[in-house]
Write a protein that holds these residues in place. Structure first.
Motif, mmCIF file in Angstrom:
data_model
loop_
_atom_site.group_PDB
_atom_site.id
_atom_site.type_symbol
_atom_site.label_atom_id
_atom_site.label_comp_id
_atom_site.label_asym_id
_atom_site.label_seq_id
_atom_site.Cartn_x
_atom_site.Cartn_y
_atom_site.Cartn_z
ATOM 1 N N PHE A 1 0.840 -1.204 0.000
ATOM 2 C CA PHE A 1 0.000 0.000 0.000
ATOM 3 C C PHE A 1 0.876 1.256 0.000
ATOM 4 O O PHE A 1 0.605 2.224 -0.718
ATOM 5 N N ASP A 2 1.918 1.231 0.813
ATOM 6 C CA ASP A 2 2.802 2.382 0.950
ATOM 7 C C ASP A 2 3.482 2.732 -0.370
ATOM 8 O O ASP A 2 3.735 3.904 -0.658
ATOM 9 N N GLU A 3 3.743 1.715 -1.195
ATOM 10 C CA GLU A 3 4.433 1.929 -2.463
ATOM 11 C C GLU A 3 3.487 2.195 -3.630
ATOM 12 O O GLU A 3 3.934 2.586 -4.714
ATOM 13 N N HIS A 4 2.201 1.967 -3.417
ATOM 14 C CA HIS A 4 1.233 2.123 -4.505
ATOM 15 C C HIS A 4 0.945 3.603 -4.748
ATOM 16 O O HIS A 4 0.720 4.365 -3.812
ATOM 17 N N GLU A 5 0.910 4.015 -6.009
ATOM 18 C CA GLU A 5 0.728 5.438 -6.303
ATOM 19 C C GLU A 5 -0.680 5.931 -5.977
ATOM 20 O O GLU A 5 -0.901 7.145 -5.835
ATOM 21 N N HIS B 1 -13.746 0.300 3.233
ATOM 22 C CA HIS B 1 -13.317 -0.854 2.457
ATOM 23 C C HIS B 1 -12.379 -1.699 3.333
ATOM 24 O O HIS B 1 -11.643 -1.157 4.171
ATOM 25 N N VAL B 2 -12.381 -3.028 3.105
ATOM 26 C CA VAL B 2 -11.600 -3.920 3.960
ATOM 27 C C VAL B 2 -10.825 -4.928 3.116
ATOM 28 O O VAL B 2 -11.408 -5.618 2.265
ATOM 29 N N LEU B 3 -9.524 -5.003 3.353
ATOM 30 C CA LEU B 3 -8.697 -6.114 2.873
ATOM 31 C C LEU B 3 -8.257 -6.885 4.108
ATOM 32 O O LEU B 3 -7.504 -6.374 4.935
ATOM 33 N N CYS B 4 -8.779 -8.116 4.256
ATOM 34 C CA CYS B 4 -8.505 -8.925 5.445
ATOM 35 C C CYS B 4 -7.686 -10.144 5.074
ATOM 36 O O CYS B 4 -8.005 -10.848 4.105
ATOM 37 N N ASP B 5 -6.656 -10.411 5.830
ATOM 38 C CA ASP B 5 -5.878 -11.619 5.610
ATOM 39 C C ASP B 5 -6.748 -12.844 5.858
ATOM 40 O O ASP B 5 -7.784 -12.775 6.537
ATOM 41 N N LYS B 6 -6.331 -13.995 5.311
ATOM 42 C CA LYS B 6 -7.089 -15.234 5.524
ATOM 43 C C LYS B 6 -6.926 -15.698 6.973
ATOM 44 O O LYS B 6 -5.972 -15.306 7.652
ATOM 45 N N PRO B 7 -7.854 -16.544 7.460
ATOM 46 C CA PRO B 7 -9.163 -16.829 6.887
ATOM 47 C C PRO B 7 -10.106 -15.668 7.175
ATOM 48 O O PRO B 7 -9.812 -14.816 8.013
ATOM 49 N N LEU B 8 -11.247 -15.668 6.494
ATOM 50 C CA LEU B 8 -12.223 -14.606 6.746
ATOM 51 C C LEU B 8 -12.620 -14.603 8.217
ATOM 52 O O LEU B 8 -12.571 -13.557 8.881
ATOM 53 N N THR B 9 -13.059 -15.744 8.720
ATOM 54 C CA THR B 9 -13.372 -15.931 10.138
ATOM 55 C C THR B 9 -13.084 -17.376 10.503
ATOM 56 O O THR B 9 -12.859 -18.223 9.637
ATOM 57 N N ALA C 1 -5.039 -5.374 -6.865
ATOM 58 C CA ALA C 1 -6.409 -5.827 -7.113
ATOM 59 C C ALA C 1 -7.402 -5.117 -6.206
ATOM 60 O O ALA C 1 -8.503 -4.747 -6.637
ATOM 61 N N PHE C 2 -7.019 -4.909 -4.957
ATOM 62 C CA PHE C 2 -7.911 -4.255 -4.002
ATOM 63 C C PHE C 2 -8.174 -2.809 -4.406
ATOM 64 O O PHE C 2 -9.331 -2.358 -4.445
ATOM 65 N N GLU D 1 -15.953 -3.096 -8.890
ATOM 66 C CA GLU D 1 -16.074 -4.494 -9.324
ATOM 67 C C GLU D 1 -15.713 -5.445 -8.187
ATOM 68 O O GLU D 1 -14.977 -5.097 -7.260
ATOM 69 N N GLN D 2 -16.212 -6.670 -8.279
ATOM 70 C CA GLN D 2 -15.957 -7.673 -7.264
ATOM 71 C C GLN D 2 -14.458 -7.960 -7.159
ATOM 72 O O GLN D 2 -13.767 -8.070 -8.176
ATOM 73 N N PRO D 3 -13.913 -8.083 -5.944
ATOM 74 C CA PRO D 3 -12.489 -8.394 -5.804
ATOM 75 C C PRO D 3 -12.206 -9.848 -6.179
ATOM 76 O O PRO D 3 -13.125 -10.669 -6.225
ATOM 77 N N PRO D 4 -10.945 -10.199 -6.428
ATOM 78 C CA PRO D 4 -10.618 -11.576 -6.807
ATOM 79 C C PRO D 4 -10.969 -12.615 -5.747
ATOM 80 O O PRO D 4 -11.317 -13.745 -6.080
#
Length: 353
Positions: free
Chosen positions: A36-40, A107-115, A304-305, A313-316
């Motif tokens: 994230f830090d490197e993304h423009e 918006h949320v990007l969560c590491d696996k597993p979801l729960t 992708a996020f 659009e739906q995430p991968p």
């Protein structure tokens, strides 16, 4: 593209860059937070971790101002102006942390597993369907060209696998002794809920099959039989196919092998030491074919996020993908802690249609 600006740390970002709060300063927070830090089109503006030493070290690495570093998650959400959060905390904390972010329309990007709880996973899928913001699960095999090619064959094509074998191994038991990964109150289980979650997801996602029942045997490393070091899991699917998963967290190095067969041949994928998988097509008449795969310049989770946030659009890797994995995983633990009989999986949880 939005007009670019330079932030106080000298990094170039767009004027409308996604403002991200990182939850957990460990491996995921550092590595994916660094992406994230490197993304423009994104920037990390806040960080939370309960360990003040980790908070200071990771905060400095991600360029987070000292007054935007927190030891309390709620305090960060209340104080900071955020667009999204990256959740890289122990597994059992994910549900409450996702829920808090959803309540603030983030918006949320969560590491696996979801729960690690089936009802919680169902709840998140239902909530996700009713809102506009993105919820993405960090299953990286969705970005491996080998698994994408397999999905093109089985989901997008006219073929359907009937017999699947998959195995993964690493030095998990000794490597993570004394850490939260070996604490079931934080991890939700053992090796199956950790590295095994990726293997289950890779097969479920790339085949698109619907599980109907799960049987398992496990060797546990604790007296309470909550933390598995080894597991053998059999999944029956609604089309009559079966998948056999063999997982060991007691080997000296990492290897992963997947075979997916139908009447025409097979797709084989192999990985070692966390590298993206190799890909082989096995044909019943012409033998083996190894197409060239660019395994270096693949899309990242953050790419992708951010794109999903931008386009809507739906995430991968979706909340439903996470629910499917949790449903199979929970059924496997129920079977292994019982007599090994098959445990039914509710089709309403795992069907893609």
């Amino acid at each position: 593209m939005s007009e670019s600006t330079v932030d106080t740390n000298g990094r170039e970002t767009t004027a409308e860059a996604l403002r991200v709060g990182v939850v957990g300063g460990g491996y995921i927070g550092t590595v994916v937070g660094g992406e994230f830090d490197e993304h423009e089109d994104a920037r990390v503006v806040a960080l939370v971790d309960i360990d003040e030493d980790v908070l200071a070290e990771t905060g400095a690495e991600l360029g987070v101002d000292a007054d935007s570093r927190y030891t309390d998650y709620g305090a960060m959400l209340d104080a900071e102006s955020l667009d999204a959060v990256l959740i890289g905390t122990p597994h059992t904390l994910h549900y409450d942390q996702i829920l808090a972010a959803m309540e603030r329309d983030l918006h949320v990007l969560c590491d696996k597993p979801l729960t690690t709880d089936l009802d919680d996973a169902r709840d998140l899928v239902e909530r996700d369907a009713a809102r506009d913001e993105i919820l993405m699960v960090g299953y990286q095999r969705h970005f491996f060209e080998a698994f994408r090619r397999a999905r093109d064959t089985w989901v997008e094509g006219d073929r359907e696998p009937c017999w699947i074998t998959a195995e993964v191994s690493q030095d998990w038991v000794t490597r993570f002794e004394g850490t939260w990964r070996r604490n079931p109150d934080l991890s939700g289980g053992g090796y199956l809920y950790d590295t095994g979650s990726h293997l289950l997801d890779g097969v479920l996602w790339s085949t698109g099959l619907t599980p109907e029942a799960v049987s398992a045997s496990m060797q546990f490393v604790d007296d309470e039989e909550r933390v598995d070091g080894r597991a053998n899991v059999t999944v029956r699917f609604t089309n009559g196919a079966t998948a056999s998963f063999s997982l060991s967290g007691e080997t000296p190095c990492m290897r992963e092998h997947v075979r997916m067969w139908d009447e025409q041949g097979a797709i084989a994928m192999n990985s070692q030491d966390w590298e993206p998988s190799e890909y082989v097509e096995i044909d019943d008449t012409s033998g083996e074919y190894r197409p060239f795969l660019d395994r270096q310049n693949r899309e990242t989770k953050v790419d992708a996020f951010v794109e999903s946030v931008r386009t809507g659009e739906q995430p991968p890797a979706t909340a439903l993908d996470g629910l499917r994995v949790t449903a199979v995983t929970e059924a496997a633990y129920e079977s292994a802690r019982g007599d090994g009989s098959f445990v039914a999986v509710d089709p309403d949880d795992v069907a893609l249609d």
